[in-house]
Design a protein around this motif. Structure first.
Motif, PDB file in Angstrom:
ATOM      1  N   PHE A 164       0.796  -1.222   0.000  1.00 57.02           N
ATOM      2  CA  PHE A 164       0.000   0.000   0.000  1.00 57.02           C
ATOM      3  C   PHE A 164       0.833   1.278   0.000  1.00 57.02           C
ATOM      4  CE2 PHE A 164      -3.001  -3.121   1.969  1.00 57.02           C
ATOM      5  CZ  PHE A 164      -3.877  -3.158   0.888  1.00 57.02           C
ATOM      6  N   SER A 165       2.141   1.162   0.193  1.00 60.01           N
ATOM      7  CA  SER A 165       2.996   2.350   0.153  1.00 60.01           C
ATOM      8  C   SER A 165       3.823   2.434  -1.117  1.00 60.01           C
ATOM      9  CB  SER A 165       3.946   2.363   1.362  1.00 60.01           C
ATOM     10  OG  SER A 165       4.936   1.347   1.236  1.00 60.01           O
ATOM     11  N   GLY A 166       4.065   1.287  -1.761  1.00 59.71           N
ATOM     12  CA  GLY A 166       4.962   1.255  -2.905  1.00 59.71           C
ATOM     13  C   GLY A 166       6.426   1.276  -2.514  1.00 59.71           C
ATOM     14  N   ARG A 167       6.705   1.193  -1.205  1.00 62.93           N
ATOM     15  CA  ARG A 167       8.078   1.204  -0.706  1.00 62.93           C
ATOM     16  C   ARG A 167       8.477  -0.206  -0.278  1.00 62.93           C
ATOM     17  NH1 ARG A 167       8.239   6.025   3.596  1.00 62.93           N
ATOM     18  NH2 ARG A 167      10.494   5.691   3.337  1.00 62.93           N
ATOM     19  N   VAL A 168       9.742  -0.353   0.074  1.00 60.93           N
ATOM     20  CA  VAL A 168      10.225  -1.639   0.566  1.00 60.93           C
ATOM     21  C   VAL A 168       9.744  -1.838   1.994  1.00 60.93           C
ATOM     22  CG1 VAL A 168      12.269  -3.025   1.097  1.00 60.93           C
ATOM     23  CG2 VAL A 168      12.249  -1.539  -0.935  1.00 60.93           C
ATOM     24  N   GLY A 169       9.139  -2.983   2.274  1.00 61.39           N
ATOM     25  CA  GLY A 169       8.784  -3.349   3.636  1.00 61.39           C
ATOM     26  C   GLY A 169       9.947  -4.056   4.304  1.00 61.39           C
ATOM     27  N   VAL A 170      10.147  -3.810   5.592  1.00 57.91           N
ATOM     28  CA  VAL A 170      11.257  -4.427   6.323  1.00 57.91           C
ATOM     29  C   VAL A 170      10.696  -5.110   7.568  1.00 57.91           C
ATOM     30  CG1 VAL A 170      13.475  -4.058   7.475  1.00 57.91           C
ATOM     31  CG2 VAL A 170      12.840  -2.651   5.495  1.00 57.91           C
TER      32      VAL A 170
ATOM     33  N   GLY B 194       4.826 -15.306   5.679  1.00 57.53           N
ATOM     34  CA  GLY B 194       4.632 -13.932   5.213  1.00 57.53           C
ATOM     35  C   GLY B 194       5.607 -13.561   4.106  1.00 57.53           C
ATOM     36  N   LEU B 195       6.835 -14.068   4.199  1.00 60.05           N
ATOM     37  CA  LEU B 195       7.814 -13.776   3.159  1.00 60.05           C
ATOM     38  C   LEU B 195       7.441 -14.443   1.839  1.00 60.05           C
ATOM     39  CD1 LEU B 195      11.182 -14.014   5.147  1.00 60.05           C
ATOM     40  CD2 LEU B 195       9.838 -11.965   4.586  1.00 60.05           C
ATOM     41  N   TYR B 196       6.910 -15.660   1.916  1.00 62.26           N
ATOM     42  CA  TYR B 196       6.457 -16.300   0.679  1.00 62.26           C
ATOM     43  C   TYR B 196       5.269 -15.556   0.074  1.00 62.26           C
ATOM     44  CZ  TYR B 196       9.495 -20.361   0.401  1.00 62.26           C
ATOM     45  OH  TYR B 196      10.583 -21.177   0.224  1.00 62.26           O
ATOM     46  N   ASP B 197       4.420 -15.002   0.920  1.00 61.93           N
ATOM     47  CA  ASP B 197       3.319 -14.176   0.420  1.00 61.93           C
ATOM     48  C   ASP B 197       3.881 -13.007  -0.384  1.00 61.93           C
ATOM     49  OD1 ASP B 197       0.562 -13.333   0.240  1.00 61.93           O
ATOM     50  OD2 ASP B 197       1.010 -11.837   1.778  1.00 61.93           O
ATOM     51  N   ALA B 198       4.927 -12.371   0.132  1.00 60.45           N
ATOM     52  CA  ALA B 198       5.563 -11.264  -0.587  1.00 60.45           C
ATOM     53  C   ALA B 198       6.193 -11.731  -1.885  1.00 60.45           C
ATOM     54  CB  ALA B 198       6.617 -10.603   0.302  1.00 60.45           C
ATOM     55  N   LYS B 199       6.904 -12.832  -1.829  1.00 61.27           N
ATOM     56  CA  LYS B 199       7.594 -13.316  -3.029  1.00 61.27           C
ATOM     57  C   LYS B 199       6.605 -13.643  -4.137  1.00 61.27           C
ATOM     58  CE  LYS B 199      10.670 -16.844  -4.880  1.00 61.27           C
ATOM     59  NZ  LYS B 199      11.513 -18.029  -4.634  1.00 61.27           N
ATOM     60  N   LEU B 200       5.550 -14.366  -3.807  1.00 61.32           N
ATOM     61  CA  LEU B 200       4.616 -14.811  -4.837  1.00 61.32           C
ATOM     62  C   LEU B 200       3.763 -13.679  -5.395  1.00 61.32           C
ATOM     63  CD1 LEU B 200       5.646 -17.542  -3.794  1.00 61.32           C
ATOM     64  CD2 LEU B 200       3.312 -18.408  -4.020  1.00 61.32           C
ATOM     65  N   ASP B 201       3.556 -12.628  -4.587  1.00 58.98           N
ATOM     66  CA  ASP B 201       2.808 -11.470  -5.078  1.00 58.98           C
ATOM     67  C   ASP B 201       3.718 -10.351  -5.589  1.00 58.98           C
ATOM     68  OD1 ASP B 201       0.367 -12.596  -4.687  1.00 58.98           O
ATOM     69  OD2 ASP B 201      -0.247 -11.332  -3.007  1.00 58.98           O
ATOM     70  N   HIS B 202       5.025 -10.622  -5.684  1.00 56.58           N
ATOM     71  CA  HIS B 202       5.994  -9.669  -6.255  1.00 56.58           C
ATOM     72  C   HIS B 202       5.998  -8.348  -5.482  1.00 56.58           C
ATOM     73  CE1 HIS B 202       6.398 -12.462  -9.632  1.00 56.58           C
ATOM     74  NE2 HIS B 202       5.086 -12.514  -9.644  1.00 56.58           N
ATOM     75  N   VAL B 203       6.231  -8.481  -4.179  1.00 56.95           N
ATOM     76  CA  VAL B 203       6.242  -7.339  -3.273  1.00 56.95           C
ATOM     77  C   VAL B 203       7.633  -7.221  -2.657  1.00 56.95           C
ATOM     78  CG1 VAL B 203       5.222  -6.344  -1.193  1.00 56.95           C
ATOM     79  CG2 VAL B 203       3.796  -7.654  -2.776  1.00 56.95           C
ATOM     80  N   PRO B 204       8.237  -6.027  -2.631  1.00 59.97           N
ATOM     81  CA  PRO B 204       9.600  -5.890  -2.093  1.00 59.97           C
ATOM     82  C   PRO B 204       9.623  -5.900  -0.567  1.00 59.97           C
ATOM     83  CG  PRO B 204       8.785  -3.759  -2.819  1.00 59.97           C
ATOM     84  CD  PRO B 204       7.738  -4.760  -3.203  1.00 59.97           C
TER      85      PRO B 204
END
Length: 605
Positions: A64-70, A85-95
């Motif tokens: 929702f920010s378009g920035r890198v989440g840490v 949660g990291l796999y959720d990011a990877k599969l949805d192409h989220v940084p």
């Protein structure tokens, strides 16, 4: 004055403009925690209830920010918990960048407590970049590359820092052999295809008479260009669920979502088109696209690894969606908005009428479709929406119309349970001024949403706008799987696996300083939404919904629906009336004079 490695890690994150780190503490990152204290909590340490939730919050923040989440976690179990949660990011192409602790270097290989081979464990999820820091001089390069690769490739990266390394004095890389200095920042860029490839794509699109467009989240930055190309080509536009907010639903030619959770107009447009343009989407279900020899097709995607998938595309354009469309548009020949476009608009308008009728079907006690449909007209134009996996995602996909600057997402590719509540918490840290709403099932709420309400209670007073609403569709059933069992296996509800206890979700919210109400009558639904939207603190709506309302896919035949209904009648005779009403609502979709093609190839009036 010397600083420690842990101090430098936080300093470098600040230099990358990282404002929040979603995390859970543990002794594997004690050095970092101490550094946070010395740094006056900058970047802000956001304490989740569980490392998986920290990762989901980082994903929501990034989406929702378009920035890198840490996110950050301790060694061993903490690092393991981040994975879903990291796999959720990877599969949805989220940084997303994960920073995890590790046991001391002296203990590695000794089967020490909480020692896990994290390089091997993270090899897949952070395959783009995963590195262990063993000497201070590896910094800042490791942090810089993790941030830069996550952003450039829209993926997950990981930095592993042993506990004893965190406590070492920091010394930068020197101007010397086998030292790797680094630099901050990464300029934005927008790759475009070659002119010859764009010309080939234009030839395909100009030759078509019935053009369909499918967009995904990769088209979000190309809203103006997508509207222009749909107008020039006289096309309808369907949306993959991750791209639900990429184009407003109040445009008459936008047919809504596609796929198992999609709309009938999207399904039929794909069945009847002769030309397909896919923009920024890796929508996985080929059966919802045209027959393989039916349509000439063009794909646009920024990621060359995702190009050419799902359909035999004639032209594959690797490039930024907006910039590619800007170059393509002058080469296109304007088509008249004839029967094809008019049919799309008519079918779409009729679909929303059908959704209103389906929401009005009586249920016991409340129709879940009505719960979500009633929200549609009340949504603030700047709302951020999240849906959890399960039948809740069906109603999010079909009943909520995106407009204005609304944003929305869910776990699109991993389709994991549990991200709904942490997504909107992450969204509130990204946009504390905007309202946020999560629509979740009671299964997901019991899995982890209840605990994460505590995180909302801990931080909501830091948000400039306290509006955060969690709507629980409480049907005491793991509903999506129950219906999949009925549709695929003809099996009745298997209570030992599917039945859930009835929890007082609103009471729990009030017990921790939030607000909430249980809703058990249809007449109270709209008022409850209005009460939640006017609340001055996060609010939980506990809607008692009927599990017998079927999440029917748009391509289902009446035979499939009747088979599922027969299973319900066999397994739960108390709800025969609701099932019959649901079937009646489904039949009402097929009004006289409108053709509907079924998967068996037949056309039905």
């Amino acid at each position: 004055m010397s600083i420690k490695v842990s101090d430098y890690v936080l300093q470098r994150l600040r230099e990358w403009d990282v404002e929040h780190v979603f995390a859970y503490p543990g002794d594997g990152i004690n050095g970092l925690l101490a550094a946070w204290g010395r740094a006056e909590n900058k970047p802000v340490f956001v304490q989740a209830r569980h490392e998986e939730m920290a990762a989901f919050e980082a994903v929501g923040y990034a989406k929702f920010s378009g920035r890198v989440g840490v996110c950050a976690a301790t060694s061993g179990p903490g690092a393991i918990h981040l994975l879903n949660g990291l796999y959720d990011a990877k599969l949805d192409h989220v940084p997303v960048v994960a920073i995890v602790g590790q046991t001391n270097r002296s203990a590695m290989g000794g089967s020490y407590q909480q020692e896990v081979d994290l390089l091997s464990l993270y090899k897949d999820v952070a395959g783009a970049y995963c590195e262990m820091v063993t000497v201070p001089e590896q910094l800042p390069n490791v942090i810089d590359r993790a941030m830069r690769i996550a952003r450039a490739q829209r993926t997950v990266t990981a930095v592993i820092i042993p506990a004893d390394v965190q406590e070492l004095d920091y010394s930068p890389p020197q101007h010397a052999f086998k030292m790797v200095p680094s630099s901050l920042g990464m300029a934005s860029y927008a790759p475009v295809p070659a002119d010859d490839d764009i010309a080939r794509a234009a030839e395909v699109l100009n030759a078509g008479e019935k053009v369909a467009i499918l967009i995904g989240q990769g088209a979000r930055g190309a809203r103006v260009e997508v509207e222009q190309i749909a107008d020039v080509l006289g096309a309808g536009v369907a949306k993959a669920l991750l791209g639900k907010d990429a184009l407003p639903d109040d445009l008459p030619y936008v047919t809504g979502s596609i796929g198992l959770l999609g709309t009938r107009p999207s399904y039929e447009m794909m069945q009847d088109c002769d030309t397909l343009l896919v923009i920024g989407s890796s929508f996985p279900y080929t059966q919802f696209m045209p027959e393989l020899d039916q349509a000439r097709a063009v794909q646009i995607d920024i990621d060359p690894q995702m190009i050419g998938l799902r359909y035999p595309f004639e032209v594959n354009l690797v490039g930024d969606s907006a910039e590619t469309l800007k170059r393509l548009l002058p080469l296109l020949t304007r088509k008249k908005h004839g029967k094809w476009r008019k049919k799309i608009e008519k079918d779409t308008a009729r679909w929303w009428e059908v959704m209103e009728r389906r929401a009005a079907v009586d249920a016991e006690p409340i129709n879940p479709e009505y719960v979500v449909h009633a929200l549609d007209a009340l949504l603030p134009d700047d709302v951020i929406l999240a849906a959890d996996s399960g039948s809740a995602a069906n109603w999010y996909a079909r009943h909520l119309r995106m407009r204005g600057s609304m944003r929305g997402s869910l776990s699109g590719t991993l389709a994991t349970m549990g991200p709904g509540v942490p997504y909107v918490i992450g969204a509130k840290f990204a946009h504390p001024e905007r309202p946020a709403i999560a629509i979740v099932g009671d299964g997901a709420m019991q899995m982890n949403g209840l605990a994460e309400l505590i995180t909302a209670a801990k931080y909501w007073q830091d948000w400039s706008n306290p509006q955060l609403i969690v709507a629980v569709l409480n049907n005491q059933d793991l509903n999506q799987v129950t219906w999949e069992m009925r549709a695929m296996s003809g099996a009745p509800q298997f209570l030992p696996s599917q039945s859930l206890p009835d929890i007082a979700y609103a009471d729990f919210a009030r017990s921790i300083g939030l607000d909430g109400v249980r809703v058990e009558k249809p007449d109270d639904v709209e008022g409850a939404w209005r009460q939640a939207l006017a609340a001055t603190r996060p609010f939980v709506l506990d809607f008692r919904t009927d599990p017998a309302v079927p999440p029917i896919p748009p391509h289902a035949s009446l035979d499939q629906i009747e088979a599922a209904a027969a299973s319900v009648l066999k397994g739960d005779s108390d709800r025969t009336g609701m099932i019959r009403q649901g079937l009646k609502a489904k039949v009402q979709e097929m009004l006289p004079g409108t053709r509907h093609r079924h998967p068996d190839g037949g056309d039905h009036e």
